[in-house]
Design an enzyme around this catalytic site. Structure first.
Site, PDB file in Angstrom:
ATOM      1  N   CYS A  11       3.855  -0.768  -1.973  1.00  0.00           N
ATOM      2  CA  CYS A  11       5.094  -0.888  -1.270  1.00  0.00           C
ATOM      3  C   CYS A  11       4.818  -0.246   0.276  1.00  0.00           C
ATOM      4  CB  CYS A  11       6.530  -0.449  -1.873  1.00  0.00           C
ATOM      5  SG  CYS A  11       7.733  -1.014  -1.234  1.00  0.00           S
ATOM      6  N   CYS A  85       7.886  -6.823  -0.193  1.00  0.00           N
ATOM      7  CA  CYS A  85       8.344  -6.020   1.224  1.00  0.00           C
ATOM      8  C   CYS A  85       6.406  -6.618   1.429  1.00  0.00           C
ATOM      9  CB  CYS A  85       8.383  -4.440   1.253  1.00  0.00           C
ATOM     10  SG  CYS A  85       6.907  -3.800  -0.329  1.00  0.00           S
ATOM     11  N   CYS A  89      -2.677  -6.918  -1.043  1.00  0.00           N
ATOM     12  CA  CYS A  89      -3.222  -6.657  -1.760  1.00  0.00           C
ATOM     13  C   CYS A  89      -5.118  -7.582  -1.655  1.00  0.00           C
ATOM     14  CB  CYS A  89      -3.141  -6.142  -3.144  1.00  0.00           C
ATOM     15  SG  CYS A  89      -1.610  -5.526  -3.322  1.00  0.00           S
TER      16      CYS A  89
END
Length: 131
Positions: A11, A85, A89
């Protein structure tokens, strides 16, 4: 997956949702799973309302510290869970990626954070069952 799967919760601030998810998975999964938690822009400290909500469940996350997302943690993980959010990655073949659309607990009262917490618990239980 390895014998002991590794799950990474990501997050932005690593101060609420990802820390609650990590706390639940550590508690429910025990030694059966390795748990990591990180953020792309980690906060200085955890969200105190998230800490309080988890304490109500008997899970102490107060000693956790927001951590910076490291590409090596992604590489080492079998499952990478983002918290809805907008975090992205690095993508590595063979990894399982999930995005959980969760309300941000930042600035919310305990009643609202309890609802978020309970949603996270249900998702963690489902994830644990699939490992």
């Amino acid at each position: 997956m390895t014998d002991t799967p590794t799950v990474l919760f990501v997050c932005v601030h690593n101060a609420g949702r990802s820390q609650m998810a990590a706390g639940y998975l550590r508690s429910l999964g025990g030694e059966r799973v390795r748990v990591l938690s990180a953020g792309s822009e980690p906060a200085a400290s955890l969200n105190p309302v998230a800490v309080a909500a988890m304490a109500e469940e008997g899970i102490d996350i107060a000693g956790s510290t927001p951590a910076l997302l490291d590409v090596d943690d992604v590489r080492a993980s079998d499952v990478v869970v983002t918290m809805g959010c907008g975090d992205t990655c690095p993508v590595f073949p063979g990894k399982r990626y999930e995005d959980w659309e969760l309300t941000d607990p930042a600035g919310r009262g305990i009643e609202e954070v309890r609802v978020i917490r309970d949603d996270i618990r249900a998702r963690v239980e489902s994830l644990l069952g699939s490992l």
